[in-house]
Write a protein that holds these residues in place. Structure first.
Motif, PDB file in Angstrom:
ATOM      1  N   CYS A 178       3.585   7.821  -4.842  1.00 36.95           N
ATOM      2  CA  CYS A 178       4.862   7.365  -5.425  1.00 36.95           C
ATOM      3  C   CYS A 178       5.504   8.499  -6.225  1.00 36.95           C
ATOM      4  O   CYS A 178       6.731   8.653  -6.229  1.00 36.95           O
ATOM      5  N   THR A 236      -0.251  -0.053   1.202  1.00 36.56           N
ATOM      6  CA  THR A 236       0.505   0.858   0.331  1.00 36.56           C
ATOM      7  C   THR A 236       1.280   1.851   1.185  1.00 36.56           C
ATOM      8  O   THR A 236       2.468   2.118   0.942  1.00 36.56           O
ATOM      9  N   ALA A 273       4.342   0.367   2.800  1.00 35.73           N
ATOM     10  CA  ALA A 273       5.471   0.245   1.857  1.00 35.73           C
ATOM     11  C   ALA A 273       6.127   1.605   1.647  1.00 35.73           C
ATOM     12  O   ALA A 273       7.361   1.722   1.613  1.00 35.73           O
ATOM     13  N   THR A 327      12.700  -1.272  -0.269  1.00 34.44           N
ATOM     14  CA  THR A 327      11.762  -2.037   0.546  1.00 34.44           C
ATOM     15  C   THR A 327      11.132  -3.130  -0.307  1.00 34.44           C
ATOM     16  O   THR A 327      10.949  -2.960  -1.508  1.00 34.44           O
ATOM     17  N   ASP A 328      10.819  -4.250   0.330  1.00 36.71           N
ATOM     18  CA  ASP A 328      10.222  -5.376  -0.410  1.00 36.71           C
ATOM     19  C   ASP A 328       8.699  -5.294  -0.341  1.00 36.71           C
ATOM     20  O   ASP A 328       8.148  -4.761   0.616  1.00 36.71           O
ATOM     21  N   ALA A 329       8.028  -5.858  -1.332  1.00 39.04           N
ATOM     22  CA  ALA A 329       6.562  -5.947  -1.260  1.00 39.04           C
ATOM     23  C   ALA A 329       6.098  -7.149  -2.062  1.00 39.04           C
ATOM     24  O   ALA A 329       6.678  -7.486  -3.100  1.00 39.04           O
ATOM     25  N   THR A 363       2.516  -8.724  -3.648  1.00 42.44           N
ATOM     26  CA  THR A 363       1.110  -8.402  -3.889  1.00 42.44           C
ATOM     27  C   THR A 363       0.222  -9.516  -3.338  1.00 42.44           C
ATOM     28  O   THR A 363       0.607 -10.691  -3.318  1.00 42.44           O
ATOM     29  N   PHE A 373      -0.803  -5.941  -0.106  1.00 44.65           N
ATOM     30  CA  PHE A 373      -0.313  -4.903  -1.020  1.00 44.65           C
ATOM     31  C   PHE A 373      -0.949  -5.112  -2.405  1.00 44.65           C
ATOM     32  O   PHE A 373      -0.861  -6.193  -2.983  1.00 44.65           O
ATOM     33  N   GLN A 426       1.890  -2.354  -7.848  1.00 45.03           N
ATOM     34  CA  GLN A 426       3.218  -2.973  -7.964  1.00 45.03           C
ATOM     35  C   GLN A 426       4.145  -2.209  -8.916  1.00 45.03           C
ATOM     36  O   GLN A 426       5.302  -1.922  -8.591  1.00 45.03           O
ATOM     37  N   LEU A 466       5.250   1.227  -7.408  1.00 41.68           N
ATOM     38  CA  LEU A 466       6.252   1.084  -6.344  1.00 41.68           C
ATOM     39  C   LEU A 466       7.598   0.697  -6.955  1.00 41.68           C
ATOM     40  O   LEU A 466       8.654   1.144  -6.511  1.00 41.68           O
ATOM     41  N   SER A 515      15.584  -4.104  -3.667  1.00 39.16           N
ATOM     42  CA  SER A 515      14.243  -4.502  -3.217  1.00 39.16           C
ATOM     43  C   SER A 515      13.787  -5.708  -4.023  1.00 39.16           C
ATOM     44  O   SER A 515      14.160  -5.869  -5.190  1.00 39.16           O
ATOM     45  N   LEU A 530      10.281  -7.298  -5.341  1.00 48.04           N
ATOM     46  CA  LEU A 530       8.836  -7.166  -5.491  1.00 48.04           C
ATOM     47  C   LEU A 530       8.321  -8.484  -6.056  1.00 48.04           C
ATOM     48  O   LEU A 530       8.868  -9.005  -7.028  1.00 48.04           O
TER      49      LEU A 530
END
Ligand code: UD1
Length: 427
Positions: free
Chosen positions: A249, A271, A274, A300-302, A304, A310, A315, A318, A329, A331
């Motif tokens: 990152c 990871t 993402a 981008t979405d993520a 956990t 993820f 978190q 990112l 995004s 999260l």
């Protein structure tokens, strides 16, 4: 108290060595309590939490001996020998500093038939109960009593007995505790809905090297045949996938190209997915992972989730990256209820983030601006360092002791790839 100062805007280039995984090490160290023979752990990271865990083991009567490490080296080798357990109590003063202390419960109970561990209590990222640990140990015949802030667990006469443990929810720590207890229990134990994190695979492999019999390693169904005794072993701790992800990152936000030496792709797929979606390329090559930012960062979405999802431990980092990505995004944090403490601090650096329940909407801004910031946990602190690498001006991150719990010589590693970062005494 020290602080970290970062002047942002310099791309990173060169090599960052990835240390041994903190969370694997914190599960491997208590495994040494399962045998009276020495357990030698190689590639242990030099971190405050590792020292604290060493003190805890000493307090139980184990000796800890660190060899062959020069101050300039990363990592170290530690031999733990628990010839005789002199105390089965993990006191409040150590447990309050480090929640992972709860991981002595299973091994002490299995070997000595009893253990008393201070209840860890809440922490900055949420309530974090230990009910799953206790239910798992009860399924192996333990009696559990809670009194005066302590958990007192007692095995039946003759020791723990194998059983079936079905976790209603995935828990890394509870899986580790029950696994360590089961390897010395009489008969077979089946653990269902076990956590599958790579750190659990590392623990299971080390236990096998110590003579344990475990089937299903890396799956959600672990079958353990208890042994009368385990023996010593030498084991190398796996590379830290969260440290590697954090530096990836850092490269993503600062730009440039860095080799994360020793990092493993196979344990970082979510990871890396993402990062790739964000336009940060991560390529495996001999010796590690090469990280390079392509053109602009993309939103981008993520969400956990337990491994292989993820990681919650990625978190915050990112999110720092998404603060300057093109677009919006979302999260979503599903593991811990209160893991957005970095949000107001990132906002002080100019980030545009709205938290609603478990989700955070991050609208990318063209740039961040430096500010004095601080966070209340390890990964949140790292997200501020990452943001600082891209921010205009000088960012000062306070409460550096959080970073020292999980990042081995962070500022040295980042300086070596060209970041303008230093540790200074607080004024
Ligand atoms: C470990 C990691 C931590 C990581 C987390 C999730 C270590 C030292 N720490 O923490 O860095 O963020 O996994 O990947 O390895 N829960 C219960 N009851 C329990 C146990 C857990 O309700 O008895 C809940 C927790 O509150 C949390 C969820 O289960 O909501 C997952 O926690 P768990 O996997 O146990 O995390 P830790 O082992 O504490």
């Amino acid at each position: 108290m020290d602080q970290i100062r970062i002047r942002g805007g310099r791309p990173l280039s060169g090599t960052i060595p990835i240390s041994g995984a903190k969370n694997a090490a914190l599960a491997l160290m208590p495994a040494a309590l399962l045998t009276d023979e020495p357990l030698t752990l190689r590639n242990l990271p030099r971190l405050a939490d590792i020292d604290t865990f060493g003190h805890l083991l000493n307090q139980h009567g184990a000796s800890t001996h660190t060899q062959g490490s020069r101050p300039e080296d990363f990592g170290r080798v530690m031999t733990v020998r628990a010839g005789r357990i002199t105390s089965t109590t993990a006191p409040y003063d150590i447990v309050r500093k480090m929640r992972a202390s709860i991981l002595v419960l299973g091994p002490l109970l299995a070997r000595e038939g009893r253990a008393t561990v201070s209840q860890p209590g809440g922490c900055a990222i949420g309530n974090r109960p230990i009910d799953l640990h206790l239910r798992g140990l009860q399924a192996l015949g333990a009696e559990v009593e809670l009194a005066s802030g302590y958990v007192r667990a007692t095995a039946p006469r003759g020791g723990l007995v194998g059983g079936r443990v079905v976790f209603p929810q995935v828990s890394v720590g509870a899986t580790e505790n029950v696994l360590m207890a089961a390897v010395l229990a009489r008969g077979e134990t089946l653990i269902e809905n076990a956590a599958r994190e790579p750190e659990i695979v590392d623990l299971a492999r080390c236990l096998v090297a110590m003579g344990a019999q475990i089937e299903g390693i890396g799956t959600e169904r672990l079958l353990v045949s208890g042994q009368e005794r385990l023996h010593g072993a030498t084991y190398a701790v796996m590379p830290d996938r969260i440290e590697a992800g954090s530096y990836a990152c850092a490269v993503g936000i600062a730009g440039g190209e860095v080799l994360l030496a020793g990092a493993r792709r196979d344990i970082m797929e979510a990871t890396i997915a993402a990062l790739e979606a964000a336009n940060v390329s991560v390529l495996e090559e001999r010796g590690g992972l090469r990280v390079r930012r392509r053109n602009g960062l993309a939103a981008t979405d993520a969400t956990t989730a337990p491994y292989p999802g993820f990681p919650t431990d990625m978190q915050a980092q990112l999110m720092a990256l998404m603060c300057v990505a093109e677009g919006a995004s979302v999260l979503t944090e599903t593991i811990f209820e209160n893991r957005y403490m970095h949000v107001p601090e990132l906002a002080r650096m100019g980030a545009d983030i709205t938290v609603s329940g478990r989700s955070a909407l991050v609208r990318g801004v063209p740039e961040l601006t430096a500010a004095p910031v601080m966070a209340t946990d390890l990964r949140a602190s790292m997200s501020l360092v990452i943001a600082g690498l891209a921010a205009r001006g000088e960012t000062v991150v306070r409460r550096v002791y959080h970073l020292d719990r999980g990042y081995e010589r962070l500022e040295e590693k980042l300086q070596a790839v060209g970041a303008d970062i230093e540790r200074v005494a607080d004024d």
